[in-house]
Design a protein around this motif. Structure first.
Motif, PDB file in Angstrom:
ATOM      1  N   PHE A   1       0.758  -1.063  -0.036  1.00 38.87           N
ATOM      2  CA  PHE A   1      -0.133  -0.135  -0.004  1.00 38.87           C
ATOM      3  C   PHE A   1       0.807   1.128   0.105  1.00 38.87           C
ATOM      4  O   PHE A   1       0.578   2.239  -0.199  1.00 38.87           O
ATOM      5  N   ALA A   2       2.039   1.180   0.298  1.00 35.21           N
ATOM      6  CA  ALA A   2       3.154   2.297   0.138  1.00 35.21           C
ATOM      7  C   ALA A   2       3.317   2.886  -1.088  1.00 35.21           C
ATOM      8  O   ALA A   2       3.443   4.059  -1.528  1.00 35.21           O
ATOM      9  N   VAL A   3       3.132   2.034  -2.065  1.00 33.19           N
ATOM     10  CA  VAL A   3       3.379   2.300  -3.431  1.00 33.19           C
ATOM     11  C   VAL A   3       2.363   3.371  -4.069  1.00 33.19           C
ATOM     12  O   VAL A   3       2.749   4.251  -4.513  1.00 33.19           O
ATOM     13  N   PRO A   4       1.016   2.802  -4.105  1.00 33.06           N
ATOM     14  CA  PRO A   4       0.011   3.834  -4.595  1.00 33.06           C
ATOM     15  C   PRO A   4       0.056   5.040  -3.765  1.00 33.06           C
ATOM     16  O   PRO A   4      -0.238   6.229  -4.253  1.00 33.06           O
ATOM     17  N   LEU A   5       0.365   5.066  -2.299  1.00 30.88           N
ATOM     18  CA  LEU A   5       0.367   6.201  -1.318  1.00 30.88           C
ATOM     19  C   LEU A   5       1.562   7.348  -2.148  1.00 30.88           C
ATOM     20  O   LEU A   5       1.344   8.404  -1.963  1.00 30.88           O
ATOM     21  N   GLY A   6       2.715   6.652  -2.316  1.00 32.60           N
ATOM     22  CA  GLY A   6       3.762   7.613  -3.023  1.00 32.60           C
ATOM     23  C   GLY A   6       3.373   8.025  -4.215  1.00 32.60           C
ATOM     24  O   GLY A   6       3.882   9.315  -4.762  1.00 32.60           O
ATOM     25  N   LEU A   7       2.794   7.052  -5.211  1.00 28.56           N
ATOM     26  CA  LEU A   7       2.422   7.530  -6.595  1.00 28.56           C
ATOM     27  C   LEU A   7       1.438   8.799  -6.415  1.00 28.56           C
ATOM     28  O   LEU A   7       1.497   9.600  -7.232  1.00 28.56           O
ATOM     29  N   GLY A   8       0.640   8.770  -5.669  1.00 24.78           N
ATOM     30  CA  GLY A   8      -0.630   9.907  -5.573  1.00 24.78           C
ATOM     31  C   GLY A   8       0.289  11.187  -5.149  1.00 24.78           C
ATOM     32  O   GLY A   8       0.033  12.240  -5.345  1.00 24.78           O
ATOM     33  N   ALA A   9       1.293  10.984  -4.049  1.00 17.82           N
ATOM     34  CA  ALA A   9       1.811  12.194  -3.334  1.00 17.82           C
ATOM     35  C   ALA A   9       2.760  12.822  -4.716  1.00 17.82           C
ATOM     36  O   ALA A   9       2.796  14.029  -4.469  1.00 17.82           O
ATOM     37  N   GLY A  10       3.418  12.064  -5.333  1.00 12.81           N
ATOM     38  CA  GLY A  10       4.478  12.743  -5.991  1.00 12.81           C
ATOM     39  C   GLY A  10       3.970  13.334  -7.224  1.00 12.81           C
ATOM     40  O   GLY A  10       4.151  14.607  -7.575  1.00 12.81           O
ATOM     41  N   ALA A  11       2.841  12.810  -7.858  1.00 10.69           N
ATOM     42  CA  ALA A  11       1.959  13.653  -9.082  1.00 10.69           C
ATOM     43  C   ALA A  11       1.236  14.758  -8.609  1.00 10.69           C
ATOM     44  O   ALA A  11       1.529  16.091  -9.040  1.00 10.69           O
ATOM     45  N   ILE A  12       0.771  14.939  -7.458  1.00 13.05           N
ATOM     46  CA  ILE A  12      -0.035  16.282  -7.121  1.00 13.05           C
ATOM     47  C   ILE A  12       1.151  17.254  -6.800  1.00 13.05           C
ATOM     48  O   ILE A  12       0.811  18.386  -6.836  1.00 13.05           O
ATOM     49  N   ASP A  13       2.087  16.655  -5.987  1.00 16.90           N
ATOM     50  CA  ASP A  13       3.090  17.622  -5.499  1.00 16.90           C
ATOM     51  C   ASP A  13       3.805  18.437  -6.686  1.00 16.90           C
ATOM     52  O   ASP A  13       3.833  19.727  -6.947  1.00 16.90           O
ATOM     53  N   SER A  14       4.238  17.626  -7.758  1.00 21.02           N
ATOM     54  CA  SER A  14       4.827  18.321  -8.869  1.00 21.02           C
ATOM     55  C   SER A  14       3.804  19.139  -9.732  1.00 21.02           C
ATOM     56  O   SER A  14       4.269  20.264 -10.192  1.00 21.02           O
ATOM     57  N   VAL A  15       2.760  18.717  -9.978  1.00 22.11           N
ATOM     58  CA  VAL A  15       1.949  19.415 -10.739  1.00 22.11           C
ATOM     59  C   VAL A  15       1.478  20.842 -10.155  1.00 22.11           C
ATOM     60  O   VAL A  15       1.163  21.958 -10.739  1.00 22.11           O
ATOM     61  N   LEU A  16       1.088  20.767  -8.752  1.00 18.96           N
ATOM     62  CA  LEU A  16       0.513  21.959  -8.315  1.00 18.96           C
ATOM     63  C   LEU A  16       1.640  23.034  -8.004  1.00 18.96           C
ATOM     64  O   LEU A  16       1.570  24.253  -8.026  1.00 18.96           O
ATOM     65  N   ASN A  17       2.841  22.438  -7.572  1.00 14.73           N
ATOM     66  CA  ASN A  17       4.045  23.341  -7.237  1.00 14.73           C
ATOM     67  C   ASN A  17       4.298  24.112  -8.740  1.00 14.73           C
ATOM     68  O   ASN A  17       4.298  25.141  -8.654  1.00 14.73           O
ATOM     69  N   ASN A  18       4.399  23.474  -9.931  1.00  6.00           N
ATOM     70  CA  ASN A  18       4.606  24.130 -11.292  1.00  6.00           C
ATOM     71  C   ASN A  18       3.721  25.077 -11.389  1.00  6.00           C
ATOM     72  O   ASN A  18       3.887  26.496 -11.780  1.00  6.00           O
ATOM     73  N   TYR A  19       2.210  24.731 -11.137  1.00  2.00           N
ATOM     74  CA  TYR A  19       1.187  25.798 -11.487  1.00  2.00           C
ATOM     75  C   TYR A  19       1.156  27.089 -10.531  1.00  2.00           C
ATOM     76  O   TYR A  19       1.191  28.080 -11.041  1.00  2.00           O
TER      77      TYR A  19
END
Length: 401
Positions: free
Chosen positions: A98-116
């Motif tokens: 369950f750590a894998v999807p937890l990390g996948l979700g965190a990385g995606a939202i972090d990158s796109v919102l930071n750039n925006y």
């Protein structure tokens, strides 16, 4: 619409912060239940961070195909489902899975919102954005401490955070149409529009990693997240084993550490109106290092504990200011790619540096915790100053030319 969208972005960062501090707060209780060694938490942390690295590197691809709104909504759903899985996990294998999807979700939202936000909003909005991450990160241990104290159950803590995540996802679903509508608003009418120019013209054909200073930026992010996550993951164990504090009390102190980050970023949002990001980054690194030094000194618990809060206050402005400086330092054209690389570097630090402490502590003692945290902070300060030197030379050459 623009205001509602900004509120949604802030809520998304609350959801990003909620799970980040749970494992460190719950591990003193989880460890005996699963009959695992101290450093096992580091391996779980590595699994989470591995997912964030993959999704951070893929953030540009995800953004182009799904858009920021869809990536944000899907990421929150993914993390909510993973946290729900944690609450029902019966073995270490399930925790790692369950750590894998937890990390996948965190990385995606972090990158796109930071750039925006880096592209479309001013520096104080970036600090407040990460302040809301701190709201989530400091709320997590409070909730976990409540259930550990009242029910002796870390599972109830994970379940509650999962429900909160699903609720935030529902809010993001309601505002999903706003992303496309707000994107059509002219930049001249948007509060966030402002002129971005790098210190020197950088061609769109230039490879992001070949731009001077980018590699030092990646190293700086590596050690920043390594330091921040090391304190968050092992601080509680350090307080329990070295300072004789109860597990619930230690969780509350870790919550105060994250509260220091949160309050610091709230204050930074106002300070950025008067002080440059470069100065805030440097000052924050020095203050964080002072907090680590206080923890190193052989002082009574009631004196050394505030070192955690000081470390949090010092770390507060560093990450958002470094992110916001990215398009200014390296150009708007490359910002999404470089921010994606920076997120990947940051989570690589999260992947390897906290587990390193766990491995070393298992062969020595958890007493090495503040020493290693101080080393990470000094390395971050060194690489950050190298970037400043490169940018200064670039500006001088640009003026002379």
């Amino acid at each position: 619409m623009a205001t509602l969208l900004l509120i949604a972005i802030y809520l998304a960062f609350i959801s990003l912060g909620l799970p980040d501090s749970l494992l460190g707060s719950a591990w003193p209780v989880m460890q005996p239940e699963f009959e695992q060694s101290l450093e096992t938490a580091g391996y779980i942390f590595m699994a989470i961070a591995s997912g964030t690295i993959v999704s951070s590197l893929a953030s540009g691809w995800l953004y182009r195909r799904l858009g920021t709104g869809n990536v944000t909504f899907a990421s929150v759903i993914l993390t909510a489902a993973a946290l729900l899985g944690y609450s029902y996990s019966s073995s270490l294998v399930w925790l790692i899975l369950f750590a894998v999807p937890l990390g996948l979700g965190a990385g995606a939202i972090d990158s796109v919102l930071n750039n925006y936000v880096a592209l479309h909003y001013k520096a104080h909005h970036m600090s407040w954005l990460h302040c809301f991450w701190g709201v989530g990160a400091s709320t997590g241990p409070i909730i976990m401490s409540h259930y550990i104290t009242g029910q002796g159950s870390w599972r109830a803590g994970y379940f509650t955070i999962s429900i909160l995540q699903f609720s935030l996802a529902f809010v993001l679903l309601l505002v999903l149409p706003l992303w496309s509508k707000v994107s059509k608003i002219s930049e001249s009418k948007a509060e966030a529009s402002y002129h971005i120019e790098p210190a020197e013209p950088i061609s769109g054909k230039t490879r992001p990693l070949s731009i001077k200073g980018v590699k030092f930026a990646l190293v700086s992010f590596f050690f920043y997240c390594g330091a921040e996550s090391t304190v968050g993951l092992w601080g509680s164990s350090f307080l329990v084993q070295s300072k004789g504090i109860s597990a619930a009390g230690a969780a509350q102190w870790i919550s105060l550490y994250y509260a220091g980050i949160t309050i610091g970023r709230l204050i930074t949002g106002f300070i950025t109106l008067k002080i440059s990001s470069k100065m805030l980054i440097r000052t924050g690194q020095i203050i964080a290092l002072m907090g680590a030094v206080i923890l190193i000194l052989p002082l009574p618990a009631f004196i050394s504990l505030p070192g955690l809060i000081l470390a949090g206050l010092g770390l507060a402005p560093i990450f958002p200011c470094m992110i916001h400086e990215t398009p200014i330092r390296f150009g708007k054209h490359h910002s999404q790619s470089i921010i994606g690389f920076q997120m990947a570097a940051a989570y690589t630090g999260t992947t390897f540096l906290p587990p390193l402490l766990g491995i070393l502590a298992s062969h020595t003692s958890i007493g090495i915790f503040p020493f290693l945290a101080a080393v990470y902070m000094m390395a971050m300060l060194f690489t950050s100053e190298k970037i400043n030197k490169i940018i200064k030379i670039r500006v001088e050459q640009n003026i002379a030319g």
